[in-house]
Design an enzyme around this catalytic site. Structure first.
Site, PDB file in Angstrom:
ATOM      1  N   HIS A 310       0.758  -1.061  -0.014  1.00 50.52           N
ATOM      2  CA  HIS A 310      -0.177   0.074  -0.258  1.00 50.52           C
ATOM      3  C   HIS A 310       0.823   1.304   0.040  1.00 50.52           C
ATOM      4  O   HIS A 310       1.739   1.310   0.793  1.00 50.52           O
ATOM      5  CB  HIS A 310      -0.864  -0.148   1.211  1.00 50.52           C
ATOM      6  CG  HIS A 310      -1.980   0.891   1.265  1.00 50.52           C
ATOM      7  ND1 HIS A 310      -2.004   2.214   1.476  1.00 50.52           N
ATOM      8  CD2 HIS A 310      -3.408   0.470   0.744  1.00 50.52           C
ATOM      9  CE1 HIS A 310      -2.886   2.947   0.890  1.00 50.52           C
ATOM     10  NE2 HIS A 310      -4.056   1.913   0.646  1.00 50.52           N
ATOM     11  N   ASP A 368      -8.063  -5.433   0.178  1.00 48.56           N
ATOM     12  CA  ASP A 368      -8.378  -6.115  -0.835  1.00 48.56           C
ATOM     13  C   ASP A 368      -8.198  -7.542  -1.069  1.00 48.56           C
ATOM     14  O   ASP A 368      -8.772  -8.215  -1.524  1.00 48.56           O
ATOM     15  CB  ASP A 368      -8.023  -5.526  -2.253  1.00 48.56           C
ATOM     16  CG  ASP A 368      -8.679  -4.219  -2.524  1.00 48.56           C
ATOM     17  OD1 ASP A 368      -9.865  -3.907  -2.061  1.00 48.56           O
ATOM     18  OD2 ASP A 368      -7.742  -3.190  -3.106  1.00 48.56           O
TER      19      ASP A 368
HETATM   20  N1  ACO Z   1       4.168  -7.615  -5.180  1.00 42.37           N
HETATM   21  C1  ACO Z   1       5.488  -7.593  -5.257  1.00 42.37           C
HETATM   22  N2  ACO Z   1       6.227  -6.796  -5.047  1.00 42.37           N
HETATM   23  C2  ACO Z   1       5.697  -5.361  -4.724  1.00 42.37           C
HETATM   24  C3  ACO Z   1       4.588  -5.339  -4.532  1.00 42.37           C
HETATM   25  C4  ACO Z   1       3.462  -6.506  -4.633  1.00 42.37           C
HETATM   26  N3  ACO Z   1       2.163  -6.487  -4.623  1.00 42.37           N
HETATM   27  N4  ACO Z   1       4.019  -3.941  -4.273  1.00 42.37           N
HETATM   28  C5  ACO Z   1       5.065  -3.338  -4.242  1.00 42.37           C
HETATM   29  N5  ACO Z   1       6.210  -4.188  -4.531  1.00 42.37           N
HETATM   30  C6  ACO Z   1       7.617  -3.705  -4.649  1.00 42.37           C
HETATM   31  C7  ACO Z   1       7.856  -2.996  -5.548  1.00 42.37           C
HETATM   32  O1  ACO Z   1       8.319  -3.887  -6.681  1.00 42.37           O
HETATM   33  C8  ACO Z   1       9.110  -2.261  -5.087  1.00 42.37           C
HETATM   34  O2  ACO Z   1      10.231  -2.846  -5.106  1.00 42.37           O
HETATM   35  P1  ACO Z   1      11.707  -1.952  -5.293  1.00 42.37           P
HETATM   36  O3  ACO Z   1      11.754  -1.111  -4.157  1.00 42.37           O
HETATM   37  O4  ACO Z   1      12.486  -3.315  -5.132  1.00 42.37           O
HETATM   38  O5  ACO Z   1      11.661  -1.384  -6.683  1.00 42.37           O
HETATM   39  C9  ACO Z   1       8.645  -1.618  -3.694  1.00 42.37           C
HETATM   40  O6  ACO Z   1       7.637  -3.029  -3.477  1.00 42.37           O
HETATM   41  C10 ACO Z   1       7.835  -0.411  -3.718  1.00 42.37           C
HETATM   42  O7  ACO Z   1       6.687  -0.558  -4.610  1.00 42.37           O
HETATM   43  P2  ACO Z   1       5.931   0.668  -5.343  1.00 42.37           P
HETATM   44  O8  ACO Z   1       5.326   0.104  -6.500  1.00 42.37           O
HETATM   45  O9  ACO Z   1       7.134   1.791  -5.453  1.00 42.37           O
HETATM   46  O10 ACO Z   1       4.978   1.020  -4.323  1.00 42.37           O
HETATM   47  P3  ACO Z   1       3.895   2.155  -4.427  1.00 42.37           P
HETATM   48  O11 ACO Z   1       3.676   2.815  -2.982  1.00 42.37           O
HETATM   49  O12 ACO Z   1       4.037   3.016  -5.622  1.00 42.37           O
HETATM   50  O13 ACO Z   1       2.477   1.066  -4.843  1.00 42.37           O
HETATM   51  C11 ACO Z   1       0.762  -0.364  -4.933  1.00 42.37           C
HETATM   52  C12 ACO Z   1       1.545   0.491  -3.987  1.00 42.37           C
HETATM   53  C13 ACO Z   1       0.144   0.095  -5.959  1.00 42.37           C
HETATM   54  C14 ACO Z   1      -0.564  -0.659  -3.905  1.00 42.37           C
HETATM   55  C15 ACO Z   1       1.659  -1.515  -4.852  1.00 42.37           C
HETATM   56  O14 ACO Z   1       2.075  -2.031  -3.624  1.00 42.37           O
HETATM   57  C16 ACO Z   1       0.741  -2.699  -5.783  1.00 42.37           C
HETATM   58  O15 ACO Z   1       0.735  -2.836  -7.017  1.00 42.37           O
HETATM   59  N6  ACO Z   1       0.169  -3.744  -4.973  1.00 42.37           N
HETATM   60  C17 ACO Z   1      -0.695  -4.876  -5.587  1.00 42.37           C
HETATM   61  C18 ACO Z   1      -1.990  -4.312  -5.930  1.00 42.37           C
HETATM   62  C19 ACO Z   1      -2.966  -3.932  -4.788  1.00 42.37           C
HETATM   63  O16 ACO Z   1      -2.953  -4.786  -4.017  1.00 42.37           O
HETATM   64  N7  ACO Z   1      -3.574  -2.692  -4.682  1.00 42.37           N
HETATM   65  C20 ACO Z   1      -4.498  -2.502  -3.951  1.00 42.37           C
HETATM   66  C21 ACO Z   1      -4.153  -1.245  -2.908  1.00 42.37           C
HETATM   67  S1  ACO Z   1      -5.286  -0.929  -1.810  1.00 42.37           S
HETATM   68  C22 ACO Z   1      -6.584  -0.209  -2.454  1.00 42.37           C
HETATM   69  O17 ACO Z   1      -6.536   0.452  -3.508  1.00 42.37           O
HETATM   70  C23 ACO Z   1      -7.976  -0.415  -1.484  1.00 42.37           C
END
Ligand code: ACO
Length: 434
Positions: A310, A368
């Site tokens: 998140h 979620d």
């Molecule tokens: N699985 C694996 N790796 C992940 C995940 C994941 N679900 N989420 C983040 N990471 C990793 C990224 O690859 C990144 O790694 P790095 O630092 O080595 O490059 C690091 O964690 C940070 O990730 P970001 O994308 O920079 O984090 P951001 O805050 O931009 O994204 C998000 C947040 C979009 C929710 C992301 O965690 C994601 O895509 N999760 C899966 C989708 C999801 O569950 N969304 C629901 C959100 S809750 C809601 O909307 C109610």
């Protein structure tokens, strides 16, 4: 409003020019550098793709502390609201800023229920859609179309129009959501039943058949109520920011909520609950989990574990804690503890929480991760999950829109950019191009 104000001084090392940037603090949480005068003073913008460090407005509505796992609606902890309140009371709270008296709640309930039906023309509108389209596509079309069916409440400068369109949106979303499902299934639409409460009425409109009596399952209704309360608002997330940006031009609330629905549909936001179930189905068996976790960790693979991570919650998502309990309760009550997907989900949660990659990046199960399992256990089809989220979040979008409309600082949203395209060049006639 800011309670205390001090400044930080920025020095432009090229010219030596110094600029004082005011610091503002809200009620809770990080303060902000107020950079509004930075461009006029320094001729420079701030650069922040994804708004990672940018507050786009001040708001009285919702507070999140991502490190502590705190979520407050108008100051009230989400745990207390989920345990003690009703969804309709939470709607009142988000819109009005205080808990209602019994009389205020009753008036509000009547205002919502008197708007639950939709114009018959809207129901005919569905027949223009392919029956097998995604229900979020129906929702986009139908909520946008509300501006034509209810154009008598689209004068955003008129407070009474704003109030009526707010009531209409909150009241009609469950009807439109259920209609989307019924149309996709080839089932006749059900009219809302105003003696039922918000969750019960939605379940009735979704599942009642003209051939049989329908009793709302109280366990389902309770779980749905929890989901609705937990999803009602979440401050300046992508969909809410889309609503604010769209309506900052003066667009009507139906069109603006459409912008929120469009944004919510994406798998990185509200579409994640649907994506979680698809991931669990893809995993198939607990023994396959390590393979999927390895893919999620592989830098060369864009694959992500849906339902983890998140932008704000870097410790735990308080909604996930509550919904996890609701999920257990529902499956216990229904005697479906053996749902194979739930077993896979629990094992995936355990493995990911112990994994250094997830620990280092503070990737915890989000709301979620569990909401999809609950909705599935209630018989709600996967492609309706994000629709349920949209239904719950409509009040948040509307509360934020109403707040923005009354905000003296409100201006049309107009982000700037760092241009990195070609430098100025002359047009070359086609026969002279290489
Ligand atoms: N699985 C694996 N790796 C992940 C995940 C994941 N679900 N989420 C983040 N990471 C990793 C990224 O690859 C990144 O790694 P790095 O630092 O080595 O490059 C690091 O964690 C940070 O990730 P970001 O994308 O920079 O984090 P951001 O805050 O931009 O994204 C998000 C947040 C979009 C929710 C992301 O965690 C994601 O895509 N999760 C899966 C989708 C999801 O569950 N969304 C629901 C959100 S809750 C809601 O909307 C109610």
């Amino acid at each position: 409003m800011a309670e205390k104000q001090n400044t930080v001084t920025i020095t432009d090392n090229r010219s030596g020019k110094k600029v004082d940037i005011p610091i503002q603090h809200g009620t809770h949480g990080s303060g902000v550098f107020d950079v509004r005068k930075m461009y006029s003073e320094l001729g420079m913008f701030t650069y922040d793709p994804g708004f990672v460090s940018t507050a786009t407005c001040s708001s009285y509505i919702t507070y999140i502390d991502g490190d502590e796992g705190i979520l407050l609606y108008r100051g009230y902890p989400i745990e207390q609201l989920a345990e003690k309140s009703s969804y309709i009371e939470v709607c009142y709270l988000l819109l009005n800023g205080h808990l209602p008296s019994a009389a205020q709640l009753e008036t509000f309930r009547c205002n919502i229920t008197c708007h639950t039906m939709v114009h018959e023309g809207m129901r005919r509108f569905y027949s223009g859609f392919r029956h097998d389209a995604h229900p979020m596509a129906f929702m986009l079309g139908c909520v946008g179309a509300m501006s034509s069916f209810y154009h008598d409440s689209t004068d955003v400068t008129n407070p009474r129009h704003r109030e009526i369109s707010a009531h209409r949106l909150i009241a009609k979303m469950p009807t439109l959501a259920a209609d989307s499902y019924r149309y996709s299934m080839g089932l006749p639409f059900n009219f809302p039943k105003n003696k039922l409460d918000y969750s019960d009425n939605f379940l009735y409109m979704m599942f009642a058949l003209p051939t049989d009596d329908y009793e709302v399952n109280p366990v389902h209704a309770k779980a749905l109520r929890t989901i609705l309360i937990l999803h009602a608002d979440h401050e300046q997330n992508a969909s809410t920011s889309s609503v604010r940006l769209a309506s900052s031009s003066g667009a009507n609330p139906f069109a603006s909520v459409c912008a929120g629905i469009a944004s919510l549909w994406g798998p990185a936001h509200g579409g994640a609950n649907e994506a979680v179930i698809k991931t669990l189905e893809e995993i198939g068996e607990a023994k396959n989990i390590p393979k999927f976790v390895a893919r999620a960790k592989d830098k060369d693979d864009p694959y992500r574990l849906m339902g983890f991570g998140h932008r704000i919650y870097k410790n735990f998502d308080p909604r996930a804690t509550l919904i996890r309990d609701a999920c257990h309760e529902l499956l216990n009550d229904l005697g479906e503890q053996q749902d194979p997907l739930f077993e896979i989900a629990l094992e995936l949660e355990r493995i990911a929480l112990e994994d250094d990659y997830f620990k280092e990046r503070k990737l915890y199960p989000n709301v979620d991760f569990y909401s999809g399992i609950i909705l599935r256990a209630m018989g709600i089809p996967i492609n309706m999950f994000t629709v349920v989220f949209a239904m719950a979040r409509t009040v948040g979008w509307i509360a934020q829109w109403m707040e923005m409309m009354d905000d003296p600082e409100q201006r049309i949203g107009r982000p700037r950019q760092l241009y990195v395209g070609p430098a100025t060049r002359d047009y070359v006639p086609i026969d002279e191009r290489e």
